[in-house]
Design a protein around this motif. Structure first.
Motif, PDB file in Angstrom:
ATOM      1  N   VAL A 157       0.841  -1.208   0.000  1.00 19.42           N
ATOM      2  CA  VAL A 157       0.000   0.000   0.000  1.00 19.42           C
ATOM      3  C   VAL A 157       0.872   1.251   0.000  1.00 19.42           C
ATOM      4  O   VAL A 157       0.608   2.212  -0.742  1.00 19.42           O
ATOM      5  CB  VAL A 157      -0.949  -0.012   1.217  1.00 19.42           C
ATOM      6  CG1 VAL A 157      -1.681   1.319   1.325  1.00 19.42           C
ATOM      7  CG2 VAL A 157      -1.971  -1.132   1.092  1.00 19.42           C
ATOM      8  N   ASP A 158       1.929   1.269   0.829  1.00 14.91           N
ATOM      9  CA  ASP A 158       2.845   2.415   0.860  1.00 14.91           C
ATOM     10  C   ASP A 158       3.509   2.613  -0.508  1.00 14.91           C
ATOM     11  O   ASP A 158       3.668   3.750  -0.971  1.00 14.91           O
ATOM     12  CB  ASP A 158       3.912   2.209   1.929  1.00 14.91           C
ATOM     13  CG  ASP A 158       3.338   2.253   3.337  1.00 14.91           C
ATOM     14  OD1 ASP A 158       2.263   2.855   3.516  1.00 14.91           O
ATOM     15  OD2 ASP A 158       3.957   1.684   4.258  1.00 14.91           O
ATOM     16  N   GLU A 159       3.915   1.506  -1.143  1.00 16.60           N
ATOM     17  CA  GLU A 159       4.554   1.603  -2.451  1.00 16.60           C
ATOM     18  C   GLU A 159       3.599   2.177  -3.495  1.00 16.60           C
ATOM     19  O   GLU A 159       3.980   3.034  -4.304  1.00 16.60           O
ATOM     20  CB  GLU A 159       5.039   0.215  -2.880  1.00 16.60           C
ATOM     21  CG  GLU A 159       5.741   0.208  -4.226  1.00 16.60           C
ATOM     22  CD  GLU A 159       6.144  -1.185  -4.654  1.00 16.60           C
ATOM     23  OE1 GLU A 159       6.575  -1.348  -5.814  1.00 16.60           O
ATOM     24  OE2 GLU A 159       6.014  -2.118  -3.825  1.00 16.60           O
ATOM     25  N   LEU A 160       2.348   1.715  -3.480  1.00 17.39           N
ATOM     26  CA  LEU A 160       1.367   2.229  -4.432  1.00 17.39           C
ATOM     27  C   LEU A 160       1.063   3.699  -4.172  1.00 17.39           C
ATOM     28  O   LEU A 160       0.855   4.477  -5.111  1.00 17.39           O
ATOM     29  CB  LEU A 160       0.081   1.401  -4.352  1.00 17.39           C
ATOM     30  CG  LEU A 160       0.199  -0.067  -4.780  1.00 17.39           C
ATOM     31  CD1 LEU A 160      -1.130  -0.784  -4.594  1.00 17.39           C
ATOM     32  CD2 LEU A 160       0.656  -0.169  -6.217  1.00 17.39           C
ATOM     33  N   ASP A 161       1.061   4.091  -2.904  1.00 20.46           N
ATOM     34  CA  ASP A 161       0.852   5.500  -2.554  1.00 20.46           C
ATOM     35  C   ASP A 161       1.956   6.375  -3.137  1.00 20.46           C
ATOM     36  O   ASP A 161       1.699   7.453  -3.690  1.00 20.46           O
ATOM     37  CB  ASP A 161       0.788   5.641  -1.037  1.00 20.46           C
ATOM     38  CG  ASP A 161       0.277   7.010  -0.597  1.00 20.46           C
ATOM     39  OD1 ASP A 161      -0.177   7.776  -1.468  1.00 20.46           O
ATOM     40  OD2 ASP A 161       0.324   7.298   0.604  1.00 20.46           O
ATOM     41  N   GLU A 162       3.199   5.899  -3.030  1.00 19.12           N
ATOM     42  CA  GLU A 162       4.327   6.645  -3.590  1.00 19.12           C
ATOM     43  C   GLU A 162       4.230   6.728  -5.109  1.00 19.12           C
ATOM     44  O   GLU A 162       4.540   7.763  -5.702  1.00 19.12           O
ATOM     45  CB  GLU A 162       5.638   5.974  -3.178  1.00 19.12           C
ATOM     46  CG  GLU A 162       6.001   6.155  -1.716  1.00 19.12           C
ATOM     47  CD  GLU A 162       6.333   7.601  -1.389  1.00 19.12           C
ATOM     48  OE1 GLU A 162       6.913   8.281  -2.250  1.00 19.12           O
ATOM     49  OE2 GLU A 162       5.989   8.048  -0.277  1.00 19.12           O
ATOM     50  N   MET A 163       3.814   5.638  -5.731  1.00 25.43           N
ATOM     51  CA  MET A 163       3.703   5.637  -7.187  1.00 25.43           C
ATOM     52  C   MET A 163       2.647   6.629  -7.658  1.00 25.43           C
ATOM     53  O   MET A 163       2.841   7.338  -8.651  1.00 25.43           O
ATOM     54  CB  MET A 163       3.376   4.226  -7.673  1.00 25.43           C
ATOM     55  CG  MET A 163       4.490   3.217  -7.452  1.00 25.43           C
ATOM     56  SD  MET A 163       4.033   1.535  -7.936  1.00 25.43           S
ATOM     57  CE  MET A 163       3.860   1.735  -9.705  1.00 25.43           C
ATOM     58  N   ILE A 164       1.533   6.695  -6.952  1.00 23.77           N
ATOM     59  CA  ILE A 164       0.487   7.660  -7.316  1.00 23.77           C
ATOM     60  C   ILE A 164       0.983   9.077  -7.087  1.00 23.77           C
ATOM     61  O   ILE A 164       0.746   9.986  -7.907  1.00 23.77           O
ATOM     62  CB  ILE A 164      -0.796   7.386  -6.503  1.00 23.77           C
ATOM     63  CG1 ILE A 164      -1.402   6.032  -6.895  1.00 23.77           C
ATOM     64  CG2 ILE A 164      -1.819   8.494  -6.724  1.00 23.77           C
ATOM     65  CD1 ILE A 164      -2.619   5.645  -6.065  1.00 23.77           C
ATOM     66  N   PHE A 165       1.712   9.290  -5.992  1.00 24.08           N
ATOM     67  CA  PHE A 165       2.216  10.639  -5.669  1.00 24.08           C
ATOM     68  C   PHE A 165       3.184  11.132  -6.735  1.00 24.08           C
ATOM     69  O   PHE A 165       3.207  12.318  -7.065  1.00 24.08           O
ATOM     70  CB  PHE A 165       2.892  10.618  -4.297  1.00 24.08           C
ATOM     71  CG  PHE A 165       3.443  11.945  -3.871  1.00 24.08           C
ATOM     72  CD1 PHE A 165       2.605  12.932  -3.397  1.00 24.08           C
ATOM     73  CD2 PHE A 165       4.804  12.200  -3.960  1.00 24.08           C
ATOM     74  CE1 PHE A 165       3.107  14.163  -3.013  1.00 24.08           C
ATOM     75  CE2 PHE A 165       5.319  13.423  -3.581  1.00 24.08           C
ATOM     76  CZ  PHE A 165       4.473  14.411  -3.101  1.00 24.08           C
ATOM     77  N   HIS A 166       3.999  10.222  -7.278  1.00 27.29           N
ATOM     78  CA  HIS A 166       4.985  10.613  -8.283  1.00 27.29           C
ATOM     79  C   HIS A 166       4.454  10.478  -9.705  1.00 27.29           C
ATOM     80  O   HIS A 166       5.226  10.564 -10.671  1.00 27.29           O
ATOM     81  CB  HIS A 166       6.254   9.769  -8.138  1.00 27.29           C
ATOM     82  CG  HIS A 166       7.031  10.067  -6.890  1.00 27.29           C
ATOM     83  ND1 HIS A 166       6.905   9.323  -5.727  1.00 27.29           N
ATOM     84  CD2 HIS A 166       7.931  11.042  -6.607  1.00 27.29           C
ATOM     85  CE1 HIS A 166       7.695   9.813  -4.800  1.00 27.29           C
ATOM     86  NE2 HIS A 166       8.339  10.852  -5.301  1.00 27.29           N
ATOM     87  N   GLY A 167       3.155  10.258  -9.841  1.00 23.88           N
ATOM     88  CA  GLY A 167       2.541  10.244 -11.162  1.00 23.88           C
ATOM     89  C   GLY A 167       2.705   8.952 -11.926  1.00 23.88           C
ATOM     90  O   GLY A 167       2.445   8.923 -13.134  1.00 23.88           O
ATOM     91  N   GLU A 168       3.144   7.867 -11.275  1.00 19.90           N
ATOM     92  CA  GLU A 168       3.318   6.585 -11.955  1.00 19.90           C
ATOM     93  C   GLU A 168       2.063   5.739 -11.739  1.00 19.90           C
ATOM     94  O   GLU A 168       2.058   4.751 -11.006  1.00 19.90           O
ATOM     95  CB  GLU A 168       4.550   5.865 -11.415  1.00 19.90           C
ATOM     96  CG  GLU A 168       5.825   6.677 -11.520  1.00 19.90           C
ATOM     97  CD  GLU A 168       6.991   5.998 -10.834  1.00 19.90           C
ATOM     98  OE1 GLU A 168       6.817   4.841 -10.379  1.00 19.90           O
ATOM     99  OE2 GLU A 168       8.065   6.605 -10.741  1.00 19.90           O
TER     100      GLU A 168
END
Length: 342
Positions: A183-194
């Motif tokens: 979940v944390d990894e997906l949150d980071e990906m969304i935050f960085h536009g990935e």
């Protein structure tokens, strides 16, 4: 009680039987083959038989030689089950779910990603029968068996049951931690536009959390029923330990609810990001159309095949038109930037 032997029975050597252990009441055990298990008597001590539920030999032994009630044998061999506990006479029919791990002899490229697998058990004062599907490997039972082989295992059936419940719940923690990290990894990906691969992973993660909770909630109720059962072989210390297991399981269920809520929030964030990207691309396309509009109008007017078009005989007409189109395009670009379209 049969005396320990120096030769060991190979794990899983008997068809359908993973292991047969005779507990010595002091934390140790003696390994048995199926022939010695058939000769077992209650006065010999506590016997623990672990079978493959879907093996023909195991089903035949359960039906013909276990000496259990038909209701119990049918439940032990049932295909689709949910966690539950049923008291029958002086014993307990118990169906739980445990984390599946990779078997020691399984190749890494053939590992399966199975979350929870059924564990069927019958337990009374001097007999434990457990079954799990072939191809599955429950680390909780492996750890208890190894502890018994080292002389550091449970002494009684009540002690064994509490230990099984404790280790089944213990093995849930790495699974939930891995889900939380994802979940944390997906949150980071969304935050960085990935956001390109997030949608599918988020969908699978949310489905996984729902599936886990579907089994953990009834498992909590099943363990709670064990705690309040009045079987004479369940001591107060066993019930206290089971209470701690239930408390830990309740925390894990709350943890799982939090993961499910976070995936819902991430799904909303992803939808917002995608909507913003679509709106931004639409604005860019509209701005490009606005920039191309003046040249298109001028080219359309002067490209008409009719008489009276000005500048036909003027050598500077083309230069003047190009300058006019350039100035108009620059003015349009400035206006789009002024109103915030670019």
């Amino acid at each position: 009680m049969e005396s320990p032997v120096t030769s060991k029975v190979s794990y899983g050597a008997e068809p359908g039987l993973r292991f047969a252990l005779l507990l010595d009441g002091c934390g140790g055990c003696t390994q048995l083959d199926i022939a010695r298990a058939r000769r077992w008597k209650p006065e010999d001590g506590i016997i623990w038989l672990h079978f493959e539920r879907d093996h023909v030999a195991a089903a035949d032994w359960i039906n013909r030689e276990s000496g259990l009630d038909s209701f119990v044998t049918e439940a032990l061999l049932e295909e689709e089950t949910r966690p539950r506990v049923e008291p029958v006479a002086d014993g307990l029919l118990i169906i739980l779910r445990g984390v599946c791990a990779t078997a020691p002899d399984e190749e890494p490229d053939k590992q399966t990603d199975i979350d929870l697998v059924p564990l069927h058990m019958w337990i009374d004062v001097n007999k434990v029968i457990s079954l799990r599907d072939s191809g599955h490997y429950i680390t909780a039972l492996r750890d208890i068996r190894r502890a018994l082989e080292k002389g550091k295992g449970p002494h009684r059936t009540g002690d064994l049951l509490a230990l099984i419940g404790d280790k089944l719940v213990r093995d849930l923690e790495p699974v939930l931690d891995a889900m939380d990290e994802e979940v944390d990894e997906l949150d980071e990906m969304i935050f960085h536009g990935e956001a390109s691969e997030v949608r599918q992973r988020l969908k699978l993660l949310r489905r996984r959390s729902v599936q886990l909770r579907r089994y953990l909630a009834p498992q909590r109720d099943a363990l709670n029923r064990i705690e309040h059962d009045d079987a004479p072989w369940l001591l107060e210390r066993d019930k206290l330990r089971m209470r701690e297991v239930i408390d830990k399981l309740m925390r894990f269920i709350e943890y799982l609810d939090a993961i499910r809520d976070r995936t819902g929030i991430l799904h909303d964030d992803l939808s917002t990001v995608i909507s913003e990207r679509i709106a931004r691309n639409s604005n860019r396309l509209a701005a490009l159309a606005a920039l191309l509009l003046p040249p298109s109008v001028v080219a359309g007017l002067f490209g008409m095949n009719v008489g009276g078009i000005p500048g036909v005989n003027d050598t500077w007409a083309f230069v003047i038109i190009v300058m006019f189109v350039t100035i108009t395009s620059v003015a349009t670009l400035w206006l789009l930037r002024r109103i915030g379209w670019l």
